[in-house]
Design an enzyme around this catalytic site. Structure first.
Site, mmCIF file in Angstrom:
data_model
loop_
_atom_site.group_PDB
_atom_site.id
_atom_site.type_symbol
_atom_site.label_atom_id
_atom_site.label_comp_id
_atom_site.label_asym_id
_atom_site.label_seq_id
_atom_site.Cartn_x
_atom_site.Cartn_y
_atom_site.Cartn_z
ATOM 1 N N GLY A 217 0.828 -1.216 0.000
ATOM 2 C CA GLY A 217 0.000 0.000 0.000
ATOM 3 C C GLY A 217 0.852 1.251 0.000
ATOM 4 O O GLY A 217 2.059 1.197 -0.243
ATOM 5 N N ASN A 218 0.218 2.367 0.265
ATOM 6 C CA ASN A 218 0.957 3.634 0.363
ATOM 7 C C ASN A 218 0.291 4.513 1.411
ATOM 8 O O ASN A 218 -0.726 4.145 1.990
ATOM 9 C CB ASN A 218 1.038 4.319 -1.005
ATOM 10 C CG ASN A 218 -0.331 4.654 -1.551
ATOM 11 O OD1 ASN A 218 -1.030 5.510 -1.018
ATOM 12 N ND2 ASN A 218 -0.740 3.962 -2.610
#
Ligand code: CTP
Length: 409
Positions: A217-218
């Site tokens: 993810g980020n």
């Protein structure tokens, strides 16, 4: 305010604009306390007006303390000999929250037998009414007709919600959510320059599964995309927000929830063809695990080799499919040469506008309620926006969008 980047009235320069806050005799009168506080926090001058029945549910002292001036509650005992016309003329907006069936009936019939109804009849300011009552009363043909009459005359009626009512009953009649009420006030005070336009916004960071419990993810929070969606809705657009962020839906916005880049891609491409404006504020993963495991990876099995594969660049695809007149806005999250990154993305993805920011700058980018950015439009114009709220940046971005739309009309 729950969501920091939802369009927040407190981030608007309300410059002492005056709200006459009418409160009537519903059990929901206690919620007027929060409405009052939020309006004052947002910089409004709040003049509270209570009906006699409202004071059975809520002490006038409470609203006197929280409002910008003491509660007005009588046509006869106010310091001003004609308080209703003074209030009516000074108001930028009159908000009645909660509005009982009786208030709606009197207002629709033009009855002016107390300070609030007299003020409503005397004003030429926009009026927002937020009904709250038992479901049977809300659904009664008399109330239905009164609401239709008021709407025909231009009154904004914020529909009550469905849920638990006084006495434990369930049904339609609960005072609308705070954010809906504040958005309605915001809308009547905001020029509707995006009315009739369809705006598609994306937000949040996608999550690409490694196995059923882990993902790549980020740090995107979704706040900037939400601020853009809220701002567009308040300016009259029909807005859809495709979001990978797990946050409450902004008022007046249709929300489509997605997790992965592939889901983002299909949700966006499906809707983009009919959108006048597409704003890709989401942080879409560029790579995803090629073969996510069907079962949880076990530590005992050793460190896994995770092979990545590229995802579709949704924005580049939108650039290829762009129809004449459509306005396409991209973001460029950079960690250094912001201007060079902006130019590459504007040209490479056929954008009308790119909003570039250095995500490592203090107070800007992921997770913050503030942002700073450099805008580059297809005409080669640069605009530097210093550290400001995400809401204010949204407003500046949509001003550029509006200018491009108007040029094409
Ligand atoms: N974007 C997209 N689909 C992707 C990746 C990015 O639509 N698979 C969009 C983002 O929503 C954003 C823009 O492309 O509007 C730029 O994203 P960014 O991550 O800054 O840049 P990239 O184009 O991915 O290029 P790079 O990572 O090399 O900077």
């Amino acid at each position: 305010m729950t969501g920091g980047s939802q369009r927040d009235l407190s981030e608007v320069d309300n410059g002492g604009r005056r709200v006459v806050l009418g409160v009537t005799g519903s059990i929901a009168a206690y919620k007027a306390v929060e409405v009052c506080r939020r309006l004052v926090d947002a910089g409004f001058h709040v003049s509270p007006v209570m009906t006699a029945d409202a004071t059975r549910f809520l002490g006038a002292a409470t609203l006197s303390a929280l409002g910008s001036e003491p509660v007005h509650d009588s046509l006869w005992s106010d310091a001003d000999p004609i308080p209703h016309t003074a209030l009516a003329r000074s108001a930028d907006v009159i908000l009645v929250a909660p509005a009982t069936a009786t208030l709606l009936a009197k207002y629709a019939a033009g009855i002016a037998d107390d300070l609030l109804t007299a003020t409503l009849l005397a004003t030429r300011a926009p009026v927002v009414a937020c009904p709250a009552m038992h479901a049977e009363m809300w659904e009664h043909p008399a109330t239905v007709d009164n609401v239709a009459t008021l709407r025909r005359r231009g009154v904004v009626v914020v529909e009550p919600g469905v849920g638990r009512l006084a006495g434990g009953d369930e049904g339609a009649g609960r005072l609308a959510d705070m954010e809906e009420i504040l958005a309605a006030v915001d809308r009547v005070l905001t020029p509707q320059d995006l009315a009739g336009r369809t705006v598609l916004v994306t937000a949040g960071g996608t999550r690409e599964p490694i196995d059923p419990v882990r993902f790549v993810g980020n740090h995107s929070s979704g706040k900037q995309g939400e601020a853009l969606a809220s701002e567009a809705a308040v300016r009259g657009a029909t807005v859809t927000l495709v979001t990978a962020a797990d946050r409450p839906a902004p008022a007046g916005v249709t929300v489509v929830r997605v997790d992965t880049a592939a889901e983002m891609e299909s949700a966006v491409l499906e809707r983009a063809a009919t959108a006048d404006v597409v704003v890709m504020a989401a942080a879409v993963a560029d790579f995803r695990p090629k073969a996510p495991a069907g079962e949880k990876l076990r530590k005992a099995d050793g460190v896994p080799d995770i092979v990545l594969e590229p995802t579709t660049d949704v924005l580049a695809e939108l650039g290829r499919r762009k129809r004449p007149g459509q306005v396409l806005v991209g973001f460029a999250a950079e960690t250094g040469a912001v201007r060079a990154g902006a130019e590459d993305k504007l040209r490479g993805k056929h954008l009308d506008l790119v909003v570039a920011n250095d995500v490592t700058a203090p107070g800007a980018g992921f997770g913050h309620d503030t942002n700073a950015a450099t805008l580059l439009d297809a005409g080669g114009r640069w605009t530097d926006v210093g550290l400001t709220s995400k809401r204010e940046l949204a407003r500046i971005v949509l001003d550029v969008v509006w200018a491009r739309l108007s040029r094409q009309d």
